[in-house]
Write an enzyme that holds these catalytic residues in place. Sequence first.
Site, PDB file in Angstrom:
ATOM      1  N   ARG A   1     -10.698  34.407 -27.855  1.00 59.32           N
ATOM      2  CA  ARG A   1     -11.232  33.443 -26.893  1.00 59.32           C
ATOM      3  C   ARG A   1     -12.354  34.080 -26.101  1.00 59.32           C
ATOM      4  O   ARG A   1     -12.464  35.300 -26.029  1.00 59.32           O
ATOM      5  CB  ARG A   1     -10.155  33.073 -25.862  1.00 59.32           C
ATOM      6  CG  ARG A   1      -9.034  32.232 -26.355  1.00 59.32           C
ATOM      7  CD  ARG A   1      -7.986  32.080 -25.272  1.00 59.32           C
ATOM      8  NE  ARG A   1      -8.408  31.138 -24.243  1.00 59.32           N
ATOM      9  CZ  ARG A   1      -7.593  30.687 -23.297  1.00 59.32           C
ATOM     10  NH1 ARG A   1      -6.338  31.102 -23.258  1.00 59.32           N
ATOM     11  NH2 ARG A   1      -8.013  29.838 -22.392  1.00 59.32           N
TER      12      ARG A   1
ATOM     13  N   SER B   1       4.853   5.767 -21.544  1.00 60.09           N
ATOM     14  CA  SER B   1       6.164   5.122 -21.436  1.00 60.09           C
ATOM     15  C   SER B   1       6.061   3.683 -20.942  1.00 60.09           C
ATOM     16  O   SER B   1       7.032   2.942 -21.010  1.00 60.09           O
ATOM     17  CB  SER B   1       7.066   5.908 -20.485  1.00 60.09           C
ATOM     18  OG  SER B   1       7.211   7.230 -20.925  1.00 60.09           O
TER      19      SER B   1
ATOM     20  N   HIS C   1       1.923  27.302 -14.365  1.00 58.30           N
ATOM     21  CA  HIS C   1       2.732  26.589 -15.321  1.00 58.30           C
ATOM     22  C   HIS C   1       3.172  25.213 -14.810  1.00 58.30           C
ATOM     23  O   HIS C   1       2.987  24.216 -15.524  1.00 58.30           O
ATOM     24  CB  HIS C   1       3.899  27.386 -15.909  1.00 58.30           C
ATOM     25  CG  HIS C   1       4.317  26.667 -17.123  1.00 58.30           C
ATOM     26  ND1 HIS C   1       3.681  26.835 -18.338  1.00 58.30           N
ATOM     27  CD2 HIS C   1       5.159  25.635 -17.272  1.00 58.30           C
ATOM     28  CE1 HIS C   1       4.168  25.939 -19.185  1.00 58.30           C
ATOM     29  NE2 HIS C   1       5.064  25.204 -18.565  1.00 58.30           N
TER      30      HIS C   1
ATOM     31  N   TRP D   1     -11.020  30.458 -15.928  1.00 63.72           N
ATOM     32  CA  TRP D   1     -10.470  29.561 -14.912  1.00 63.72           C
ATOM     33  C   TRP D   1      -9.284  30.183 -14.207  1.00 63.72           C
ATOM     34  O   TRP D   1      -8.964  29.835 -13.078  1.00 63.72           O
ATOM     35  CB  TRP D   1     -10.100  28.193 -15.512  1.00 63.72           C
ATOM     36  CG  TRP D   1      -8.761  28.101 -16.161  1.00 63.72           C
ATOM     37  CD1 TRP D   1      -8.422  28.519 -17.407  1.00 63.72           C
ATOM     38  CD2 TRP D   1      -7.574  27.538 -15.590  1.00 63.72           C
ATOM     39  NE1 TRP D   1      -7.096  28.254 -17.652  1.00 63.72           N
ATOM     40  CE2 TRP D   1      -6.549  27.655 -16.556  1.00 63.72           C
ATOM     41  CE3 TRP D   1      -7.275  26.958 -14.361  1.00 63.72           C
ATOM     42  CZ2 TRP D   1      -5.252  27.200 -16.337  1.00 63.72           C
ATOM     43  CZ3 TRP D   1      -5.983  26.494 -14.138  1.00 63.72           C
ATOM     44  CH2 TRP D   1      -4.987  26.627 -15.117  1.00 63.72           C
TER      45      TRP D   1
ATOM     46  N   HIS E   1       2.744  33.116 -20.143  1.00 63.79           N
ATOM     47  CA  HIS E   1       1.300  33.320 -20.153  1.00 63.79           C
ATOM     48  C   HIS E   1       0.961  34.800 -20.072  1.00 63.79           C
ATOM     49  O   HIS E   1      -0.207  35.165 -20.116  1.00 63.79           O
ATOM     50  CB  HIS E   1       0.654  32.600 -18.968  1.00 63.79           C
ATOM     51  CG  HIS E   1       0.861  31.124 -18.976  1.00 63.79           C
ATOM     52  ND1 HIS E   1       0.010  30.244 -19.614  1.00 63.79           N
ATOM     53  CD2 HIS E   1       1.841  30.359 -18.431  1.00 63.79           C
ATOM     54  CE1 HIS E   1       0.457  29.010 -19.450  1.00 63.79           C
ATOM     55  NE2 HIS E   1       1.569  29.052 -18.734  1.00 63.79           N
TER      56      HIS E   1
ATOM     57  N   ASP F   1       0.873  -1.176   0.000  1.00 66.42           N
ATOM     58  CA  ASP F   1       0.000   0.000   0.000  1.00 66.42           C
ATOM     59  C   ASP F   1       0.907   1.221   0.000  1.00 66.42           C
ATOM     60  O   ASP F   1       2.112   1.102  -0.156  1.00 66.42           O
ATOM     61  CB  ASP F   1      -0.948  -0.005   1.215  1.00 66.42           C
ATOM     62  CG  ASP F   1      -2.249   0.743   0.933  1.00 66.42           C
ATOM     63  OD1 ASP F   1      -3.340   0.174   1.134  1.00 66.42           O
ATOM     64  OD2 ASP F   1      -2.174   1.921   0.502  1.00 66.42           O
TER      65      ASP F   1
ATOM     66  N   THR G   1      11.236  17.776 -23.841  1.00 66.88           N
ATOM     67  CA  THR G   1       9.982  17.189 -24.304  1.00 66.88           C
ATOM     68  C   THR G   1      10.192  16.495 -25.638  1.00 66.88           C
ATOM     69  O   THR G   1       9.739  15.365 -25.854  1.00 66.88           O
ATOM     70  CB  THR G   1       8.923  18.286 -24.461  1.00 66.88           C
ATOM     71  OG1 THR G   1       8.986  19.145 -23.320  1.00 66.88           O
ATOM     72  CG2 THR G   1       7.549  17.700 -24.574  1.00 66.88           C
TER      73      THR G   1
END
Lengths: 211, 101, 633
Positions: free
Chosen positions: C453, C271, C256, C142, C306, C107, C331
């Site tokens: 948007r 993966s 972020h 949001w 952003h 666990d 990435t």
Amino acid sequence: MEATIAPQHDEHATTTGLDHRKMLMWTFLGSDCLFFGSLIATYLIYRGQSIQGPFPYEVFDIPYTSVSAFVLLMSSLTMVLALSAIQRGDQRNFRIWVIATAVLGSVFLGGQVYEFTLFVSEGLTVKTNLFGTTFFVLTGFHGVHVTIGVFMLLSLVGASFAGKVKQHQSINVELIGLYWHFVDIVWIVIFTVVYLVEAPAIEAAKAAVGH
Amino acid sequence: MSHVSEHDSSHPSPSRYVGIALILAVITGIEVWIVYQSFLRDIMVPLLLVLSIGKFVLVVMYFMHLKFDHKLFSILFVGGFVLTIGVLTALFALFGRVYFA
Amino acid sequence: MATGTRTGGILARPTSMEGVWGWVTTVDAKRIGMMYITTSILFFLWGGIQALVVRTQLSYPGAEFVSPDTYNSMFTMHALTMIFLAIMPMSVGFFNLIVPLQIGARDVAFPRMNALSYWVYLFGGLLLSMGWLFGEAASSGWFAYAPLTESAYAADRGMDFYVLGLLVLGVSSMAGAFNFIVTIINLRAPGLTWFKLPVFVWMTFITSILLVTAFPVITVALIELMFDRYLGANFFVAAQGGDPLLWQHLFWVFGHPEVYILILPAMGIVSEVLPTFARKPLFGYPVIVFSGIIIGVMGWMVWSHHMFTVGLGTVAVGVFTVTTMLIAVPTGVKVFSWMATMWKGSIALTTANLYAIGFIALFVIGGLSGVSHSMSSSDFQQQDTYYVVAHIHYVLFGGSIMALFSGLYYWFPKFTGRMMNERYGKIQFFLLFIGMNIAFGPMHWVGMDGMPRRIYTYTSNMGWDFWNMVSTLGAFLLGFSILLLLHNLVRSFKKGEIADADPWDGRTLEWSIPSPVPHYNFARIPNVVSRDDWWARKYVTGEDGVTHPIPQGGAYAENEEDVDVHSIHLPDPSYWPLVTAIGLALMGGGVVFHLAISIVGALIMLVGIYGWAFEPVNEPDEEHEEHEEQVIN
């Protein structure tokens, strides 16, 4: 001469040999740095930006706050002495030192409450300006942390009198101690970057009034 | 798998703790003294930071026992702390103000 | 399993794992994982309905399907639901199901805190969503930029549900993350060193570190907004010198790392899936692990991308442009590693694998639009247009969701003991893939064409009509494919083909135990020797590169049947996590409704915490001398 530290009650084996809960507490404290860091960042970003007073130099009393900073520092000492005692199996001194820590913590809180009410009477509230907002929220949340700490200490005292704090379970005391010391080091930072840095302005204001 | 143990090789003695507390009190006193000295005004902030860091480190290393404990605990705590300093530094740069003038 | 009950606390500790009460008091990570996944799927459906309302409203110019205010709430709550109540919890569900098994544990480190995390998520999610019941759902986006969210401009309680809902959810996320950090460090099976860990476990670990460091920052932002709204503080009040940029910075310093929290678990799943269905080890394992670590660290250095258009100044914008472009490198490295994993592999195109491969394709598209965002000069045109909406959905739907669905198909047999229907799955996958691209693809050029948007409607002379309608149709196709997925899940659960322990000829430890997993996980904790240890027990690859099954391989010990599983000590169930969660939720909810509720909640929470701290442990009497044990965990 130090009594030997009894091995902790054998919890389930762990990969590192380290206690889960201690690891949890240190990780939590690492993350709590970011919590207080964000509040301190807000305070400092807004420092000097209030549109109207009262300003820090008008309300801060450095000597007073120094005393309460000293009180909290000493509470860390009593905390670590409490831990030392329980690790040696000395229940009596353990209780004394834990109670002392709770008392010192409560004195600190009392000092905070007094300071806050004084500021409010001098016209500084959370609504007044950026200084009031950021100051009360930062020190207020620190005070909440101290309060939670005092609750934990008092619970510890209660548990001790109920015979539930054992030498080989001193880890529980250690964990509470870690939390308590953290709350102390946050105050070390706040005392410096919020209070002490205003001393020159306080002196200048006094000089201007001709003290 | 190792069994959890209170293995620490050295536990500072109570008198050592008192000694550290004394140092902390003295440093605090020095800090309070510094801020009232006009001749130190120019270096007040760096001095205070150094002294406060000193207190911080003493409490963490000794009272919180990090110096004597497994390095992993240090990594967990210092990681969060370093990240905090990094984010704060970036934020201060972004807001472009001098905070200790 | 537990043979006796000791009364030492206020009430006896439960022992039974049967029935509803068994689920309510469970501390078993597998059950908690299933509760997380089930709940997250339900919230996902809710978020999807909200999306379809948005798309319907935008399907043609001048539509009036819903009112403008409702529309604002729709896109706000859609995002919040999908991010906090669907993707994150589904990932955590997989952490719960898979991590203990992949590290050879019984666990997690703190089973009761694990249960707490789930209940707080459920209640926090309900609190966050509750505004709809009152016609007062959050409607400021949001990311809730101040000062639009101050009481003066967001007068209804929408923002209150937002603030308190997220504060409560933050507790859930952090508690869960702390648990997995300690579990992964401290409960690995003997021999399981860090660089033998499955990549999914690594990604869980990194994600958990991001969670515990990022959430405190948004907690502070939310607290500051809460103080402004309730106590008249001035954090974001311009007239008092409050700076809207402070909110934006605090939000995105959290925001972020949050997006990496959303994608890293997905990358972990992929993966695992790709190597299994290529019958090859993951290519470049150390590189994938290091890339994950670098992404985690660098995720802290890019947040102001952003905010390129808010007036940060050239230096700041330049710095964040560079850091953001750099983060594309690790990435990209992962993408190449995944492709190299498949290269010359013996590929089985199961549904799980189709989703994983689809993930790569769609995530790369999302990554490319991301790279164009990283260049601040092009971002100035793209900011606040549908181009960003396209990017978001390619990385979050084409990325995270695809990978999570891959995980569903892949691990379903392990936990239910049945296979999902493959033919149905493939149809469902293709419809989803097509629908997804039809829905979100056009948003790239409609955005480049200037469509902003968060607009309620648009006029016909903008030239956006056709593609908006196409997008809406794609969204409905997508929605339909999700219904098929649901149907496949339910149907397979009831009458899917019975699965054996290792239906995919897998590589990692979870496939070495029966399906469904017994409550003790492993009869005997394995001794791990290599990466992909289970595969290494079954097969050996000779010098000639040919892989042979090992005779009598595929077991961790001889005579495993000899283990007396009834003597395996597992954590006892407990109701204190639920009690504490109720208290916490009431504390949060009371701030929105009435302070008396908060006070009651605080008392309940205190009772919960004390009950938890002093709860007796059920011990079989013969095994321990010390019965008076307090386990504060």
